[in-house]
Structure formats: structure tokens, C-alpha cells
Design a protein around this motif. Structure first.
Motif, PDB file in Angstrom:
ATOM      1  N   ARG B  27       0.846  -1.192   0.000  1.00 33.00           N
ATOM      2  CA  ARG B  27       0.000   0.000   0.000  1.00 33.00           C
ATOM      3  C   ARG B  27       0.881   1.242   0.000  1.00 33.00           C
ATOM      4  NH1 ARG B  27      -2.557   4.205   2.066  1.00 33.00           N
ATOM      5  NH2 ARG B  27      -4.821   4.286   1.783  1.00 33.00           N
ATOM      6  N   GLU B  29       2.254   4.872   0.936  1.00 37.32           N
ATOM      7  CA  GLU B  29       2.262   5.542   2.249  1.00 37.32           C
ATOM      8  C   GLU B  29       1.093   6.516   2.342  1.00 37.32           C
ATOM      9  OE1 GLU B  29       4.474   5.072   4.797  1.00 37.32           O
ATOM     10  OE2 GLU B  29       5.351   3.443   3.591  1.00 37.32           O
ATOM     11  N   LEU B  30       0.609   6.726   3.562  1.00 39.21           N
ATOM     12  CA  LEU B  30      -0.433   7.738   3.766  1.00 39.21           C
ATOM     13  C   LEU B  30       0.123   9.095   3.342  1.00 39.21           C
ATOM     14  CD1 LEU B  30      -1.876   6.750   7.241  1.00 39.21           C
ATOM     15  CD2 LEU B  30      -3.127   6.732   5.083  1.00 39.21           C
ATOM     16  N   GLY B  31      -0.711   9.864   2.658  1.00 45.04           N
ATOM     17  CA  GLY B  31      -0.316  11.212   2.276  1.00 45.04           C
ATOM     18  C   GLY B  31       0.657  11.275   1.118  1.00 45.04           C
ATOM     19  N   GLU B  32       1.032  10.108   0.576  1.00 45.36           N
ATOM     20  CA  GLU B  32       1.995  10.081  -0.509  1.00 45.36           C
ATOM     21  C   GLU B  32       1.371  10.623  -1.798  1.00 45.36           C
ATOM     22  OE1 GLU B  32       3.734   6.153  -0.901  1.00 45.36           O
ATOM     23  OE2 GLU B  32       4.186   6.502  -3.015  1.00 45.36           O
ATOM     24  N   ILE B  34       0.710  10.467  -5.485  1.00 40.90           N
ATOM     25  CA  ILE B  34       0.749   9.294  -6.345  1.00 40.90           C
ATOM     26  C   ILE B  34      -0.113   9.537  -7.574  1.00 40.90           C
ATOM     27  CG2 ILE B  34      -1.055   8.166  -4.950  1.00 40.90           C
ATOM     28  CD1 ILE B  34       0.273   5.497  -5.591  1.00 40.90           C
ATOM     29  N   TRP B  39      -1.973   4.611  -8.617  1.00 38.42           N
ATOM     30  CA  TRP B  39      -3.017   4.299  -7.630  1.00 38.42           C
ATOM     31  C   TRP B  39      -3.953   3.223  -8.184  1.00 38.42           C
ATOM     32  CZ3 TRP B  39      -3.790   4.730  -2.630  1.00 38.42           C
ATOM     33  CH2 TRP B  39      -5.063   4.496  -2.120  1.00 38.42           C
ATOM     34  N   PHE B  42      -2.444  -0.071  -7.849  1.00 39.60           N
ATOM     35  CA  PHE B  42      -2.509  -0.586  -6.482  1.00 39.60           C
ATOM     36  C   PHE B  42      -3.907  -1.105  -6.152  1.00 39.60           C
ATOM     37  CE2 PHE B  42      -4.109   0.824  -2.278  1.00 39.60           C
ATOM     38  CZ  PHE B  42      -3.650  -0.258  -1.560  1.00 39.60           C
ATOM     39  N   VAL B  43      -4.950  -0.378  -6.568  1.00 40.07           N
ATOM     40  CA  VAL B  43      -6.306  -0.753  -6.164  1.00 40.07           C
ATOM     41  C   VAL B  43      -6.833  -1.925  -6.994  1.00 40.07           C
ATOM     42  CG1 VAL B  43      -8.715   0.021  -5.972  1.00 40.07           C
ATOM     43  CG2 VAL B  43      -6.844   1.560  -5.337  1.00 40.07           C
TER      44      VAL B  43
END
Lengths: 998, 89
Positions: B27, B29-32, B34, B39, B42-43
Motif C-alpha cells: 500500500r 504511504e499515507l499522504g503520498e 501518487i 493508484w 494498487f487498487v
């Protein structure tokens, strides 16, 4: 009471106990230990059914699991079961069986006209003929074909029998109790290994029961009996008869069906009918033996033509003669054993041997007994319709191409032996790539895939001495590796008659001018000519030929037909058999009843039922329940003659005017503890969580990574590092897994623990303007005023000595509280609430009223959070934090999710204020537009608004934001309804949310 | 039915587990920052491999731990199982 085909003596049956039974309405008797087949043959009954396609007369072909013909409809103890093999069904008092696939009777069958039309019914006939017109298929062709070609009829009654499942582990699973099975089980058991030995038949011993051999100065049967009785005494051995290991699955898991009661007139009390075993074995020894294969000749399906080994088994095991004038047609020595057995019982057989001058011990013995042997002879065709009356025989040339002059000899049965086919099904199912053994002209297991070894005849080893030696050794060796014991078993002295090589002959050529049907697959009526047509029409792959002609596709799965089919294809294609290859072997090896597969998971037992601690109160107070997942929840509480609509309206109205109480135990509850709990919530929910004070609850929405709403609920900060999360009833398990996923895999650095407490707490929602008055009486020592316990506040209270959690949260939109106590006190709490609320007119309300209340408030639930909507669609965009990142946030900026005219939740009211709107209906602009009428949205939930006393619905509507005030149509083609409606705000009641704060 | 070795509980039957997809997906990083493309990968986008595959399973009816399992998708052979915090080598 004479049985014309029963021998005076001999067999393993119990002649002291006669058993009466019925076949096609006629009474017969047999003996204890008979099968239905052996008893019928003893009574001279050879016509048992009609064939699948041509309705040709059918008799008996085998004596066990390989039987392709003798399929009956069985009646037992008021129940009926289709497609039972008469050769497997043990006789019991009062058994009743009927022929299948014949009308009006087995002796006069109208469908037999197909036999004369067979020129019109070749391979692929149905595919070719019933193609046109297309619309005729479902209504006319298919039902007719199914009726004409069906086998038995399944009962439509509820099966009262019980079936069980069992899980078992063992060191060695041994499938079959013939010589190899017994020897390997014995040596493994002596090493202390945990052994399961499974035998399909009722008697242990396999071929030892019928072969003329001597082991350690005992007959084969005596030796088998002594080994079996010793194994039965050993605590590390489970030995099961009537148990078929039918499937070999991944990671050495095998499934076995045990027929516990099928051989009894009635299942004993507390006994199951059948039991399905899931066995995880460290090692599997496949000792499933071999099946004799037929030789193909004209009319070889006539009743009376059967496997020579079956004829021998009927004599030796059941004391039954399959005929009194037998012809034995063989290409190997096995036929001689059958002939010798006939002779010993005073019947004179004639042997036709395809070989020119074979010589062996067995043949010598037959000669010494003065048995008539004709070498280089074949059966050209069987004659007789319902039973063999004679055989056309002829000499055959050395190259097996030319037939001599045909002569006719009288006989009443033809016992055929075309050598032996190893039963490699289990090995093949395990993933073993089989190989072709030229010597025996058949496939045998190759390199083991899983932990499986194949022994004896199943591995193509046809001498007893070699089989026993190999099996003792394998059993010892495999168990030694598991138990570290090495107790060698001394090898017994084996005496068996030596045999010579078989003749690789399998199909008799047609004599000039004759066009006899020569069958390969006896159950599906596939003849040599059908395969020839399929190949002529271009089918090449054996898998395609199989499906086009249905070769090997019947309930016997081609146990007797597959190899001859391959021989034919390879001959026509000018290939060798291994180049053609065999079709895939799939479980089950032999049919398994659906009951055994389903086990106990029927009716109410098909899923667990969850009940709240207050369930019995609801029952006593006329609750009508509804399934909510696996929970049972009160849908409404019936008063007098009320129906659902009236009752739920009354209950909802009472919440709006007085006070109601609803069982909310089913809500998912997750206990969250740890210093990073707030951080976890902040990442999981879309809104901000870091500043929630202790003693306060907050509503939150969580998304999946793709931006779709996953769940909603309130979470309360119980203390500094302790939170209580609630989820919807349906999503409780998924949310817990979701949290565990992120904590364990994505953010392991967060110091948080989560655990489900759904079942630890009983919950009651007390809702309505008078709910505070009820609460005051329940918690006299707590300050539950609007200041003491404001909206979204939390406190702990003392409910007459029981610790309670009080949340001021509301799903109904009224002033409301949820009280939780430990589950054991749930009933107590509920009674106290009803008691305290009595003076305020409290009424319990069910899920229907609960829905009404939330729908008219515009609160979303499962029907809106349906896995297709984002926060905006549910008017929850105000809960999306702009300052922080959270699961799924990045997806929300995707183009479609940010579109200006994105769908949004709205309210829908019918213009006539009367017509109820069906859920799932579509919203359209013009009800008369040509199809496909553009769909603008759909109705997600409907109710009768108790506040406004008219129907009200929620809908997800395209560009819902700008549609308020528009007039549209609701269309439900399913209910044939067109309703003119007005789009309104989804908040139909108290849009400012004043009541919950009052 | 597969036989899966839970690194915490030992050999257990498949019906105690639930499948959790590709274990090699990481996953962001939070706030990254992208891109849409990354994305979406990834999803949504997963390889459907034939052969050795590291995948996640959760021992749902056991210790509730997420574990990593190296399995051959064609033969079902399981080569190795790891705890959630152990790295795939």
C-alpha cells in the motif's frame, strides 16, 4: 421356493436365512449375503432394464461397482432412490426394486422402437436433429428427450434419513482390502502406524474370495479372514467395509462414503444412513485392484453376455450359476478359471480362446478336466433378444483380420474376458501422470504426484506372490518412516497357478454382409460405428470424441468401456493408445448420494442461527422474526389481527410520539485498545478522530481502498486508550478482518488491539420524546439531563445493580439512547426497560419500524451502502476530512467520483400521496419514452412515513443535488407500475436534526 | 481441500482460512503523492499468475492472524508460510 440357478452348496451366503423381496411387483426370495443381482440371477431373472438410448434389453454384466446395466429404482422404508446398482445393493427383508427406462414394462417397452430406428440415432444425433427451430428446444425437444432417455427418478420428498460428516487423520490410508490392501495394512499396522483400511464391498478380501490360491497353507479366503480379524483387534487400525474412497483431492485429502444402513431394511435409531469421511492421510496406498475388460463383438449387449470374472464371483461368493450352458470367450487365462469353476459345479462350459496354442498351468488343468477348448476362435455375434440363446462363432486368422465360416452353437450365457484394466482413478485424481504399459495393454500410474503409491493389480501386477511381496514391503517401509518401528512380517508361502501372456485382441471384425451393433459403452449405448462417425466428422481429441458420442459419460463412467474406446480411436487414427491418451478421471469414482455430500447441513442446520439474549421475551410477546444474516430479529410485534404494515406503522408512530424500545444486540461491536487507537480510527474513518474527548461518541464512515463506502457506525471513547466501535449487523465480521489486515500487514507499527465483543454485550435502543423519562427511572442515580448526558455523550450507569453503558445516539432521529449490559443481563435489562416505560406508553419495535424511522429521517443503511456508492452519493461528503489521509481517500479524486452530475441520495414522494413505491424501481424522466428508457436512478428503500402519513422512499438519483422539486416517474416493470413522483430532500423529517439534541 | 501451515497454529484445514489476494502488493504511504495510474494499479490491477505466488490468507477461524503463503496456483503445492511481519525472501 426353488431357485433354479442356485447351486446346492457353496458360496459365502447364509442359507439358513431366507430373505423375501420384490422386483417389478413380483415376489422372490434370496439369502442373507446376497446382492439384489445375485438373488435375481438365482431366480432366473436376467432381464432387468432397458438401455439408455435404444431401449435394448439389459441384463447383468458385472458383479460390483463396474456394472453398467443393472440399474434399478430402489424402495426402502417408504423412501425411493434412483440409479442403484443391483450388483452393489445388498438384499434385505422387504426390499423392493423396479426397472428404469422402460414404459409400460421391462418386457414390453415402447421405446424399443428406437432400436429399429437406430440408423437414425447415430453419434451426435440430438445435436444435429434438434437444432431447428431454436424455439422448439426448451419446450418440445428437451423435455421429450429427457423423458425418453432418463434413468431413475429422484424423490421430491424431504429425505428423513440422517447423513453425517466425519474428519479423520491417519498415517496410511489403504483403499481396497484385496491381497495388496491386506498385506500392506498388516505390515504397516505391525509398525504401529495409524491405518485406515477401506473396502467398498460388504466382504473383505477382494479377489482372494474368488481365486484358487494358497497362502501360508490356507486358502486365500482363510488367509484374508485371519488377517482381517487380527487387524480388527488392533487399536491403531480402522477397518471399514461398505466404504468407497471416491475422491483424491489436494494435499492428500481423500473422501470416502460409508454406507452404514443401506443394507438394512430400516436405519437403526440414532444411526445415520451414510457417513462421509474427509481423511487427511500422510501416505495413501491405492490397492483398488483391476476390472476385467470386455471383448467387443456383435450384439455384445444381449442379456447373458457378462464378464467372466463376474460369472466366477456369482458362483464362488453367492453359489449362483449365471447359466447352465456357458460359453467362455477369452483372450487370456482368466477365462479358464471361470470355466474350471463351472466344471467343478457340474456344468460343461465351452472355451473360445483367441490365442492359437497357449500353454500354462491353468490351461493344462482345464484340459485335464476335459473342458472343450476351441483355440483361435471368436464369438462373432450373440443371438437372442431378451437373453442369449446361441452364439455365432468362427475361427479367426492369425493376423485376426479374417473370419472363417460362421457356425451357430447353443448357449445361455457368454462369459467374456479381454484381460484386466488397472483401477487407476485415485492415482490419476491425485495428479499422477499415468503411463501406458505395453505388456498389459493398459494405463498404470506413473510418477507419484502426492504421497501416493499404487499396489498390486491396480499397478498392473497380476501375480499374487509379487503383489504380496511388494505390498508387505511398501506397508512396512512407509510406516517405518512415520513411526520409526521396524517389525518385519515374515512372508508366507504362496501357491498359485502360473498363467501365460494374453492376446492383445479386443474387437471381433464384422463378418461379410452383417452389420451387427458392437457396443463399447454399454450404459450409454455407444457402438463402434458411433466412434467411427465421430472420427469421420473430424473429432480428434479423445476428450471431444467422448463428449460427442457420450462414450464413458454414464453413471459407470466407462469403467468397462474406456480402454476399448481408446483402442478403437487409436486403430482408426493409426496411432498407438498412449498417443491418444485417456480422458481425465474425476471424482467421484462411483456415484455418491447427494445426502452424503450435504450431510447434516440441511434446513435449519444449513447455517447457524444467532439469537439475542432477549429472544425468548420477543417470542413470548408475539414477535414475528426475520432473518438478518444469521441473526433472527423481531420484524414486528403482532397485536391482534394486525398485519406487518399496520403493526410497523403503530410501532414507528409510537416512537415518534411516546417511546419505543428496539433490540440492537445484533449490531457489530469491536473493542479497540492501545495508545495508537485514535490514530487507527483516524486512518480508517473519513472524518477526524484525534480530538474526540473521553466520554463522547462520534459517527464515522469507513471506505474501501477503491473509495466505496464499506460501513458506518458510531465509535465511543470509553477512556484514554479504549474505544468501543459499532458496525452494521451485516458488516461486523468484514470490518474486524479489515482492521486486522491494516494492523497486522500495513501499519504494524500502530500499537493497537482489536477484538469482537458483539456477543458480549446486549443492546437496547430506547427512542422517542419520552425516552429520557424512562432513562431517569432506570438510572435514578445518574444525571441523564440534556446537560449531564448531551447528544453523542456516553456514561456508565448502574441498572439496579448491573453495570451498564449508556450512549446517547440515535438511528431513529428522535431523542434516543442505547443501553448496553453484559449479555447475561440482557433479558433483565429488557424487562426493566419495559417495566419503567409502561407509564410512558413504551412499545417494543421491530426492524420494519426501525427502517421506517431511519428512511424518513434520510439516514443511510445497507440498501444505500450497497458496495456501489461513495460518501457523496449518500450525502456524507461533509464527513470527509480535507486535512488528513485515510483508507480510500485517493480514490475519491478519480474523475467519475468527482463528476458534477454525480448520483446522490434524494427523497421520493408519489404525487397522489397514496401509491407505495416498490423498492428497486427505476426513476425515469418520461414514462412513455421508447425502450431502453434512460434510467436516472433507482429506489433504494421505501416506507410509509408515519410523520406525514404518506409513502416515502429514498433513491440514488443522477445529479440528485439539482433534482429537488423535479417531477419524474417511478417505473417497476416487474410490478407493472408507473408512478408519477416528486423529488424531495432525503431528510423528510426534522431536517435540522433538532429532536436528537432536545 | 488445502492443508495450510499457519506459522502460529500449525497445519490446519483450508476451511479455517480466508483468502486475501496477492501478498506482494504494497500500500502506498499515507499522504503520498501518487499518480492516477499508480493508484489504479494498487487498487485494481493484479497479476493472475500460473505457478509460484505469494499470497495472503487470514486464519479466520483460528488465531485470526494474516499470514503469507507461497503457493503454486496450478498445482496447489505450498512451499512456505510466513507470519505477517516476516519478509518474503
Amino acid at each position: 421356493m426353488t431357485q433354479s440357478f442356485r447351486l446346492e452348496t457353496g458360496g459365502l451366503i447364509n442359507r439358513d436365512k431366507t430373505i423375501s423381496f420384490k422386483f417389478n411387483g413380483k415376489n422372490y426370495f434370496g439369502y442373507e449375503g446376497d446382492t439384489l443381482a445375485s438373488a435375481l440371477i438365482a431366480n432366473g431373472v436376467h432381464l432387468i432394464g432397458r438401455s439408455f438410448k435404444y431401449h435394448r434389453p439389459r441384463g447383468f454384466f458385472g458383479a460390483g461397482v463396474d456394472e453398467p446395466y443393472a440399474i434399478v429404482q430402489l424402495y426402502r422404508n417408504g423412501e425411493t432412490e434412483p440409479n442403484i446398482k443391483a450388483t452393489e445393493q445388498e438384499l434385505f427383508e422387504g426390499l423392493e426394486a423396479k426397472s428404469v427406462n422402460c414404459w409400460p414394462s421391462v418386457n414390453f417397452d415402447v421405446g424399443a422402437i428406437n432400436n429399429f430406428l437406430k440408423i437414425f440415432l447415430p453419434a451426435g444425433f440430438y445435436y444435429k436433429t434438434f437444432m431447428w427451430p431454436k424455439s422448439f428446444w426448451y419446450k418440445i425437444y428437451e423435455p421429450f428427450i429427457r423423458k425418453a432417455a432418463g434413468l431413475g427418478t429422484a424423490s421430491i420428498k424431504h429425505d428423513k434419513e440422517r447423513y453425517e460428516h466425519k474428519y479423520e487423520y491417519c498415517d496410511l490410508l489403504i483403499t481396497g482390502s484385496g491381497p495388496s490392501g491386506l498385506a500392506s495394512a498388516y505390515s504397516a499396522a505391525k509398525n504401529g502406524a495409524k491405518v485406515i483400511l477401506a473396502e467398498d464391498k460388504s466382504r473383505f478380501g477382494g479377489t482372494l474370495l474368488t481365486s484358487d490360491v494358497n497362502i501360508g497353507n490356507q486358502s486365500g479366503k482363510e488367509w484374508a479372514d485371519s488377517i482381517v480379524s487380527e487387524l480388527k483387534e488392533m487399536s491403531n487400525v480402522t477397518i471399514k467395509n461398505r466404504s468407497q474412497v471416491f475422491g483424491y483431492y489436494d494435499h492428500n485429502m481423500l473422501v470416502m462414503s460409508e454406507r452404514i444402513s443401506d443394507h438394512l431394511p430400516k436405519t437403526k435409531k440414532y444411526h445415520p444412513k451414510q457417513r462421509l469421511w474427509y481423511i487427511r492421510a500422510k501416505e495413501v496406498l491405492i490397492s483398488s485392484g483391476s476390472i476385467e475388460r470386455p471383448i467387443v463383438f456383435g450384439n455384445n449387449d444381449t442379456p447373458g453376455v457378462m464378464l467372466s470374472s463376474a460369472a466366477k464371483e456369482y458362483m464362488k461368493v453367492y453359489g449362483v450359476l449365471v447359466g447352465k450352458k456357458p460359453l467362455v470367450f477369452t483372450n487370456n487365462d482368466s477365462g479358464y478359471e471361470t470355466a474350471i469353476e463351472f466344471k467343478k459345479n457340474g456344468v460343461d462350459p465351452i472355451i473360445l480362446d483367441t490365442r492359437k496354442e497357449p500353454q500354462s498351468e491353468i490351461i493344462e488343468e482345464a484340459k485335464n478336466m476335459n473342458i472343450d477348448i476351441k483355440n483361435s476362435y471368436v464369438v462373432v455375434a450373440a443371438q437372442g433378444y431378451k437373453k442369449v440363446k446361441s452364439a455365432d462363432i468362427a475361427k479367426i486368422s492369425d493376423d485376426k483380420e479374417e473370419l472363417g465360416s460362421v457356425e451357430n452353437i447353443k448357449c445361455d450365457c457368454i462369459c467374456v474376458s479381454g484381460f484386466w484394466t488397472p483401477t487407476i482413478h485415485l492415482a490419476s485424481q491425485s495428479g499422477n501422470k499415468t503411463k501406458f504399459n505395453e505388456e498389459i495393454d493398459a494405463f498404470v500410474p506413473g510418477t507419484s504426484k502426492q504421497n501416493e503409491k499404487t499396489l498390486g493389480a491396480a499397478n498392473g501386477i497380476y501375480t499374487l506372490e509379487e503383489t504380496l511381496k511388494d505390498s508387505f514391503e511398501k506397508g512396512n517401509q512407509l510406516s517405518k518412516e512415520i513411526t520409526n518401528n521396524d517389525n518385519k512380517v515374515s512372508f508366507p508361502n504362496v501357491v498359485e497357478k502360473k498363467s501365460t501372456v494374453h492376446d492383445k485382441f479386443w474387437c471381433v471384425p464384422l463378418p461379410k454382409g452383417k452389420n451387427y451393433k458392437r457396443f463399447l459403452d454399454f450404459q450409454n449405448d455407444v457402438a463402434v460405428s458411433d466412434i467411427e462417425i465421430a472420427l469421420k466428422e473430424g473429432y480428434r481429441s479423445i476428450e471431444h470424441v467422448k463428449r460427442y458420442t457420450t462414450l464413458g459419460m454414464a453413471t459407470d463412467q466407462g469403467k468397462t468401456s474406456n480402454l476399448n474406446g481408446l483402442q478403437l480411436v487409436s486403430k482408426i487414427e493409426n496411432k498407438v493408445v498412449p498417443a491418444v491418451g485417456h480422458t481425465t478421471f474425476r471424482p467421484p469414482y462411483s456415484p455418491v448420494s447427494i445426502g452424503a455430500i450435504v450431510g447434516r447441513e440441511v434446513g435449519k442446520h444449513s447455517k447457524p442461527t444467532r439469537k439475542s439474549p432477549m429472544h425468548s421475551w420477543h417470542e413470548k410477546n408475539n414477535a414475528v422474526f426475520v432473518d438478518a444474516g444469521v441473526w433472527l430479529r423481531p420484524r414486528y410485534y403482532k397485536r391482534g389481527d394486525e398485519n406487518l404494515f399496520e403493526a410497523s406503522k403503530r410501532e414507528a408512530k409510537n416512537v415518534r410520539t411516546n417511546v419505543g424500545v428496539c433490540d440492537v444486540t445484533t449490531l457489530g461491536k469491536i473493542d479497540i485498545k492501545g495508545p495508537d487507537a485514535a490514530e487507527l480510527l483516524n486512518r480508517v474513518y473519513t472524518n477526524a478522530w484525534l480530538k474526540l474527548p473521553v466520554g463522547k461518541a462520534r459517527y464515522g464512515v469507513m471506505l474501501r481502498e477503491d473509495g466505496i463506502v464499506m460501513d458506518d457506525g458510531t465509535t465511543t471513547r470509553i477512556s484514554e486508550n479504549h474505544y468501543h466501535m459499532t458496525t452494521t449487523t451485516a458488516q461486523a465480521a468484514n470490518v474486524l478482518s479489515h482492521l486486522e489486515y491494516y494492523l497486522q500487514l500495513v501499519w504494524p507499527e500502530l500499537n493497537v488491539n482489536v477484538v469482537s465483543t458483539t456477543e458480549q454485550w446486549a443492546g437496547a435502543a430506547i427512542a422517542g420524546p419520552k425516552s429520557r423519562e424512562v432513562l431517569k427511572k432506570l438510572f435514578p442515580n445518574s444525571d441523564v439531563t440534556n446537560e449531564g448526558l448531551p447528544f453523542m455523550g456516553y456514561m456508565e450507569g448502574d441498572l439496579f445493580g448491573v453495570k451498564a453503558k449508556i450512549f446517547r445516539i440515535s438511528f431513529s432521529g428522535e431523542l434516543a439512547y442505547e443501553v448496553n449490559v453484559e449479555s447475561d443481563y440482557g433479558y433483565f435489562m429488557w424487562e426493566k426497560i419495559i417495566e419503567a416505560g409502561e407509564e410512558f406508553g413504551i412499545q417494543p419495535y421491530g426492524t420494519e419500524a426501525l427502517s421506517t424511522l431511519r428512511i424518513e429521517m434520510g439516514h443511510v443503511a445497507g440498501s444505500e451502502l450497497d458496495g456501489r456508492t461513495i460518501p457523496y452519493d449518500n450525502s456524507l461528503e461533509g464527513l470527509i476530512s480535507k486535512k488528513k489521509d485515510f483508507i480510500g481517500k485517493r480514490s475519491l479524486s478519480r474523475k467519475a467520483f468527482a463528476a458534477e452530475d454525480r448520483q446522490k441520495i434524494v427523497g421520493v414522494v408519489p404525487l397522489d400521496k397514496k401509491t407505495s413505491i416498490p423498492e428497486g424501481s427505476h426513476l425515469v424522466k418520461d414514462s412513455n419514452a421508447p425502450l431502453p428508457n434512460p434510467k436516472l436512478g433507482y429506489i433504494s428503500a421505501s416506507c410509509w412515513s408515519v410523520e406525514h402519513d404518506n409513502p416515502f422512499s429514498l433513491a440514488i438519483l443522477k445529479d440528485g443535488k439539482n433534482m429537488i422539486g423535479e417531477k419524474l416517474f417511478v417505473m417497476s416493470p416487474l410490478k407493472n407500475k408507473v408512478i408519477p413522483v416528486e423529488i424531495v430532500s432525503s431528510h423528510y423529517v426534522d431536517p435540522k436534526g433538532e429532536r436528537v439534541r432536545s | 481441500m488445502l492443508h495450510i501451515k499457519c506459522p502460529h497454529c500449525g497445519m490446519r484445514s483450508q476451511n479455517e482460512f480466508s483468502y486475501g489476494g496477492d501478498a506482494t502488493v504494497k500500500r502506498p504511504e499515507l499522504g503520498e503523492e501518487i499518480s492516477d495510474h499508480d493508484w489504479d494499479n494498487f487498487v485494481y490491477n493484479r497479476k493472475s499468475l500460473r505457478g509460484r505466488h505469494w499470497e495472503l490468507w487470514q486464519h479466520l477461524s483460528g488465531c485470526r492472524q494474516w499470514i503469507k503463503v507461497e503457493r503454486d496456483t496450478a498445482t496447489h503445492e505450498i512451499f512456505k508460510t510466513l507470519k505477517a511481519n516476516e519478509d518474503i525472501s
